[in-house]
Design an enzyme around this catalytic site. Sequence first.
Site, short mmCIF file in Angstrom:
data_model
loop_
_atom_site.label_atom_id
_atom_site.label_comp_id
_atom_site.label_asym_id
_atom_site.label_seq_id
_atom_site.Cartn_x
_atom_site.Cartn_y
_atom_site.Cartn_z
N SER A 132 -6.50 14.07 13.48
CA SER A 132 -7.49 14.91 12.77
C SER A 132 -8.34 14.02 11.88
O SER A 132 -7.93 12.91 11.52
CB SER A 132 -6.73 15.92 11.91
OG SER A 132 -7.61 16.63 11.07
N TYR A 145 -0.03 19.15 5.86
CA TYR A 145 -0.81 18.89 7.08
C TYR A 145 -1.39 17.48 7.04
O TYR A 145 -1.28 16.72 8.00
CB TYR A 145 -1.92 19.94 7.18
CG TYR A 145 -2.74 19.86 8.45
CD1 TYR A 145 -2.25 20.35 9.66
CD2 TYR A 145 -4.01 19.30 8.44
CE1 TYR A 145 -3.01 20.29 10.81
CE2 TYR A 145 -4.79 19.24 9.60
CZ TYR A 145 -4.27 19.73 10.79
OH TYR A 145 -5.02 19.66 11.94
N LYS A 149 -0.85 14.34 9.65
CA LYS A 149 -1.93 13.78 10.47
C LYS A 149 -2.15 12.30 10.14
O LYS A 149 -2.51 11.51 11.02
CB LYS A 149 -3.21 14.61 10.29
CG LYS A 149 -3.08 16.02 10.87
CD LYS A 149 -2.84 16.02 12.38
CE LYS A 149 -2.57 17.38 12.97
NZ LYS A 149 -2.41 17.40 14.42
#
Length: 261
Positions: A132, A145, A149
């Site tokens: 990402s 998150y 990532k």
Amino acid sequence: MKFHGKNAIVTGGANGIGLAIARNLVMAGASVCIFDLASENPAERASTIGAQGCVADVTDRSSLESAFGLGPIPDVVVINAGTVGIASIANTSAELWNRTLNVNLTGAFNTLQIAAERMRPTRKGAIVLTASTNSFDGEADLIAYNATKAGLLGILHTAANELGPYGIRVNAVCPGLIRTRLTAEAFSNPAPLRDYFRHIALGRGGEPDEVAQAVLFLASDLASYITGTTLVVDGGQLASKFGTWGGAADSFDGQRWTRNS
Ligand SMILES: NC(=O)c1ccc[n+]([C@@H]2O[C@H](COP(=O)([O-])OP(=O)(O)OC[C@H]3O[C@@H](n4cnc5c(N)ncnc54)[C@H](O)[C@@H]3O)[C@@H](O)[C@H]2O)c1
């Protein structure tokens, strides 16, 4: 980009970006199997795009091992399954932290380890991770998150280094904001979108197919000398430090910015 005669696996392939990757691989000639949770009916979803589907939870090694064991040795593995939960540092519960790490990081490691074991004897293959833009930035309210990532880049570099001698390439795509169910709420709110897209050079969000095309390139023979790297698919968001849009000649129609000069 031709994948005739190649076998591909896409984790998290029943929805969003994964489904677009699977569909594009099928259109390019690959035999594709999507792995996803039972709740997502991967076999049924796969049948709509000419692929196979298999129930596999990437956090559960035995379920993943049996799914890999059912099919041929893959030439292409796309490690894409992921989840997100929005919470400030203060409000990130142990449950949210552990669930996010389990799916996005441990799940990616489990898939990579099993895929590498199967592919190594063939001395060829391509693995693509869905990382990402959040691998590089610190978007607020996404600490778990973002940590996963960023962690995928460690997996990427180590795997490229260890698997290169076996002819297996490992790369990652880093999507920006892409229209899927994960981001449906963001896409349905024009006011915050206006500001968000002000910082995207192309003035709009991305579509799953636009990420899929980048994945296919990295998985294809056209990328034969590319390993251990990231391909950012973000419409220029990371490049646009102080924003692009919002001047007198610019207008926003609820989904995209346009320059009228
Ligand atoms: N949508 C975006 O803007 C965006 C941006 C950057 C990166 N990504 C990444 O792209 C990937 C796909 O996301 P998406 O937007 O298509 O979301 P999505 O929710 O549409 O798809 C994610 C898929 O992963 C599956 N999945 C979740 N947990 C799983 C598990 N334990 N085992 C197997 N499958 C599991 C889900 O069932 C779902 O089919 C994710 O890794 C996400 O972090 C998305």
